[in-house]
Each structure stands twice: as C-alpha cells, then as structure tokens.
Design a protein around this motif. Structure first.
Motif, PDB file in Angstrom:
ATOM      1  N   SER A  83      17.083  -9.953  -8.874  1.00  0.00           N
ATOM      2  CA  SER A  83      16.654 -10.739  -7.714  1.00  0.00           C
ATOM      3  C   SER A  83      15.448 -10.069  -7.073  1.00  0.00           C
ATOM      4  CB  SER A  83      17.790 -10.856  -6.695  1.00  0.00           C
ATOM      5  OG  SER A  83      17.919  -9.651  -5.965  1.00  0.00           O
ATOM      6  N   TYR A  84      14.851 -10.747  -6.126  1.00  0.00           N
ATOM      7  CA  TYR A  84      13.708 -10.172  -5.406  1.00  0.00           C
ATOM      8  C   TYR A  84      14.133  -8.997  -4.528  1.00  0.00           C
ATOM      9  CZ  TYR A  84      10.984 -14.178  -6.895  1.00  0.00           C
ATOM     10  OH  TYR A  84      10.336 -15.108  -7.652  1.00  0.00           O
ATOM     11  N   MET A  85      15.393  -8.941  -4.151  1.00  0.00           N
ATOM     12  CA  MET A  85      15.877  -7.870  -3.284  1.00  0.00           C
ATOM     13  C   MET A  85      16.042  -6.555  -4.037  1.00  0.00           C
ATOM     14  SD  MET A  85      15.685  -9.653  -0.656  1.00  0.00           S
ATOM     15  CE  MET A  85      15.816  -8.255   0.367  1.00  0.00           C
ATOM     16  N   ASP A  86      16.112  -6.592  -5.367  1.00  0.00           N
ATOM     17  CA  ASP A  86      16.256  -5.364  -6.152  1.00  0.00           C
ATOM     18  C   ASP A  86      15.138  -4.374  -5.847  1.00  0.00           C
ATOM     19  OD1 ASP A  86      18.390  -6.579  -7.342  1.00  0.00           O
ATOM     20  OD2 ASP A  86      17.397  -6.949  -9.256  1.00  0.00           O
ATOM     21  N   VAL A  87      13.945  -4.880  -5.731  1.00  0.00           N
ATOM     22  CA  VAL A  87      12.783  -4.022  -5.487  1.00  0.00           C
ATOM     23  C   VAL A  87      12.880  -3.362  -4.113  1.00  0.00           C
ATOM     24  CG1 VAL A  87      10.272  -3.981  -5.343  1.00  0.00           C
ATOM     25  CG2 VAL A  87      11.393  -5.469  -6.989  1.00  0.00           C
ATOM     26  N   VAL A  88      13.289  -4.130  -3.130  1.00  0.00           N
ATOM     27  CA  VAL A  88      13.456  -3.587  -1.775  1.00  0.00           C
ATOM     28  C   VAL A  88      14.517  -2.492  -1.790  1.00  0.00           C
ATOM     29  CG1 VAL A  88      14.149  -4.137   0.586  1.00  0.00           C
ATOM     30  CG2 VAL A  88      12.760  -5.764  -0.709  1.00  0.00           C
ATOM     31  N   MET A  89      15.612  -2.750  -2.463  1.00  0.00           N
ATOM     32  CA  MET A  89      16.696  -1.768  -2.511  1.00  0.00           C
ATOM     33  C   MET A  89      16.300  -0.526  -3.299  1.00  0.00           C
ATOM     34  SD  MET A  89      20.014  -4.174  -2.821  1.00  0.00           S
ATOM     35  CE  MET A  89      20.306  -5.478  -1.642  1.00  0.00           C
ATOM     36  N   MET A  90      15.480  -0.688  -4.349  1.00  0.00           N
ATOM     37  CA  MET A  90      14.983   0.474  -5.087  1.00  0.00           C
ATOM     38  C   MET A  90      14.114   1.355  -4.193  1.00  0.00           C
ATOM     39  SD  MET A  90      13.979  -0.359  -9.042  1.00  0.00           S
ATOM     40  CE  MET A  90      12.285  -0.054  -8.749  1.00  0.00           C
ATOM     41  N   PRO A  95      -0.869  -4.214  -7.183  1.00  0.00           N
ATOM     42  CA  PRO A  95      -0.678  -5.371  -8.076  1.00  0.00           C
ATOM     43  C   PRO A  95      -0.902  -5.077  -9.550  1.00  0.00           C
ATOM     44  CG  PRO A  95      -2.838  -5.469  -7.103  1.00  0.00           C
ATOM     45  CD  PRO A  95      -2.165  -4.262  -6.515  1.00  0.00           C
ATOM     46  N   ILE A  96      -0.283  -5.916 -10.365  1.00  0.00           N
ATOM     47  CA  ILE A  96      -0.547  -5.932 -11.793  1.00  0.00           C
ATOM     48  C   ILE A  96      -0.821  -7.378 -12.194  1.00  0.00           C
ATOM     49  CG2 ILE A  96       1.899  -6.166 -12.427  1.00  0.00           C
ATOM     50  CD1 ILE A  96       1.169  -4.406 -14.918  1.00  0.00           C
ATOM     51  N   LYS A  97      -1.821  -7.561 -13.043  1.00  0.00           N
ATOM     52  CA  LYS A  97      -2.136  -8.895 -13.561  1.00  0.00           C
ATOM     53  C   LYS A  97      -1.242  -9.136 -14.770  1.00  0.00           C
ATOM     54  CE  LYS A  97      -6.878  -8.729 -12.072  1.00  0.00           C
ATOM     55  NZ  LYS A  97      -7.940  -7.784 -12.280  1.00  0.00           N
ATOM     56  N   PHE A 114      -0.101  -7.893   2.586  1.00  0.00           N
ATOM     57  CA  PHE A 114      -0.317  -6.845   3.586  1.00  0.00           C
ATOM     58  C   PHE A 114       0.948  -6.016   3.766  1.00  0.00           C
ATOM     59  CE2 PHE A 114       0.185  -5.447   7.985  1.00  0.00           C
ATOM     60  CZ  PHE A 114      -0.903  -4.584   8.092  1.00  0.00           C
ATOM     61  N   LEU A 115       2.092  -6.697   3.897  1.00  0.00           N
ATOM     62  CA  LEU A 115       3.352  -5.996   4.134  1.00  0.00           C
ATOM     63  C   LEU A 115       3.733  -5.090   2.965  1.00  0.00           C
ATOM     64  CD1 LEU A 115       5.436  -8.878   5.758  1.00  0.00           C
ATOM     65  CD2 LEU A 115       4.455  -6.881   6.912  1.00  0.00           C
ATOM     66  N   ILE A 116       3.617  -5.588   1.751  1.00  0.00           N
ATOM     67  CA  ILE A 116       4.022  -4.749   0.627  1.00  0.00           C
ATOM     68  C   ILE A 116       2.992  -3.660   0.316  1.00  0.00           C
ATOM     69  CG2 ILE A 116       5.590  -6.450  -0.363  1.00  0.00           C
ATOM     70  CD1 ILE A 116       3.540  -7.185  -2.426  1.00  0.00           C
ATOM     71  N   THR A 117       1.750  -3.866   0.697  1.00  0.00           N
ATOM     72  CA  THR A 117       0.742  -2.811   0.540  1.00  0.00           C
ATOM     73  C   THR A 117       1.041  -1.652   1.484  1.00  0.00           C
ATOM     74  OG1 THR A 117      -0.943  -4.402  -0.124  1.00  0.00           O
ATOM     75  CG2 THR A 117      -1.725  -2.286   0.679  1.00  0.00           C
ATOM     76  N   GLN A 118       1.567  -1.927   2.663  1.00  0.00           N
ATOM     77  CA  GLN A 118       1.851  -0.882   3.644  1.00  0.00           C
ATOM     78  C   GLN A 118       2.936   0.091   3.189  1.00  0.00           C
ATOM     79  OE1 GLN A 118      -0.168  -0.436   6.326  1.00  0.00           O
ATOM     80  NE2 GLN A 118      -1.201  -2.085   5.270  1.00  0.00           N
ATOM     81  N   VAL A 119       3.789  -0.327   2.260  1.00  0.00           N
ATOM     82  CA  VAL A 119       4.798   0.592   1.735  1.00  0.00           C
ATOM     83  C   VAL A 119       4.374   1.171   0.382  1.00  0.00           C
ATOM     84  CG1 VAL A 119       6.732  -0.364   3.023  1.00  0.00           C
ATOM     85  CG2 VAL A 119       6.204  -1.270   0.760  1.00  0.00           C
ATOM     86  N   SER A 143       0.266 -12.230  -7.870  1.00  0.00           N
ATOM     87  CA  SER A 143       0.419 -13.428  -7.033  1.00  0.00           C
ATOM     88  C   SER A 143       1.169 -13.152  -5.737  1.00  0.00           C
ATOM     89  CB  SER A 143       1.123 -14.542  -7.814  1.00  0.00           C
ATOM     90  OG  SER A 143       2.418 -14.132  -8.193  1.00  0.00           O
ATOM     91  N   LEU A 144       1.985 -12.104  -5.683  1.00  0.00           N
ATOM     92  CA  LEU A 144       2.713 -11.784  -4.446  1.00  0.00           C
ATOM     93  C   LEU A 144       1.775 -11.337  -3.321  1.00  0.00           C
ATOM     94  CD1 LEU A 144       5.849  -9.884  -5.776  1.00  0.00           C
ATOM     95  CD2 LEU A 144       5.720 -12.224  -4.899  1.00  0.00           C
TER      96      LEU A 144
END
Length: 135
Positions: A70-77, A114-116, A105-110, A94-95
């Motif tokens: 799920s998308y939450m896996d990354v947050v939990m990792m 990106p990967i193409k 912006f939010l995910i860059t702050q942590v 794309s995210l």
C-alpha cells in the motif's frame, strides 16, 4: 534563498556529508504528525528495531527493501528508523506533481527524490549511490 526542487533532491539529510545539509525542521514536524496518525489509525509499532540500529556510526548507508502492498508502507518504513536515521525514499516521478506539487513538496522535505519509471534513469542511480557512499 530558496533552493530549486532539483537542488533539494541532492542535499544531504543525514550521514557523513554535512557540507550542504537539508533543514529537518519541516520534515520533523511532518514526521511527528504522521507518526501520531499511524499510531492511532494503524496501531503502528516497530519490531526488530535493533536491525536498523546496527547501522549507527557506520560510514556508508544501506538499502532497505520492503514489500509494497500500500502507499502507507513507505511512510511506515520511514518512521521505523526516524528520528535517529532519515531514510531516503525513491518515489516515482509522478508523485512530485500531484495536487499542484504540494505532495512533491511534502515528500521532498523528508528526503525523497524521484525516479523516472520505464527508463534508464541514471540521475537517480547516481544520486542513490552518492547517498549510500555518504551514509
């Protein structure tokens, strides 16, 4: 002076390279909010934290792989090693443009970058290799 998104991708968040380190203030607030939400909603806990803690004081980084259900896996990792270590997350390009770039912006702050997909993205490979080398 505000840095471009591309410059922020190359900044150090943790590790041995302290020459141009990213500020962790906004990322820490963001992580605290997500940690509380994960505890309340999903009863988040970390098992075998000692495996992650074995890397304390090491001069190089490590690659952490996880099933991605799920998308939450990354947050939990990310939260599993935070606040002692900041896990650099490679996210699909794309995210970074979702919701007018707000999610980017939010995910860059942590410390995400990106990967193409569906291409030989050597910029991301070189960036990841640099972060591994610098711890």
């Amino acid at each position: 002076m505000s840095k471009s998104r591309e410059q922020r991708f190359d900044m150090s968040v943790d590790g041995n390279d302290t020459s141009h380190r990213m500020s962790r203030v906004f990322g820490s607030v963001e992580a605290c909010v997500m940690f509380v939400l994960m505890k309340i909603i999903f009863r988040f806990s970390v098992k075998n934290r000692e495996v992650i803690e074995q890397f304390d004081g090491k001069k190089t980084g490590a690659v952490i792989l996880s099933p991605h259900n799920s998308y939450m896996d990354v947050v939990m990792m990310f939260l599993a090693s935070w606040p002692k270590r900041w896990t650099r997350i490679i996210a699909r390009e794309s995210l970074f443009t979702v919701a007018g770039g707000v999610l980017g912006f939010l995910i860059t702050q942590v410390g995400s970058f990106p990967i193409k997909r569906d291409s030989a993205d050597m910029t991301t490979v070189k960036r990841a290799a640099k972060f591994l080398k610098n711890g």
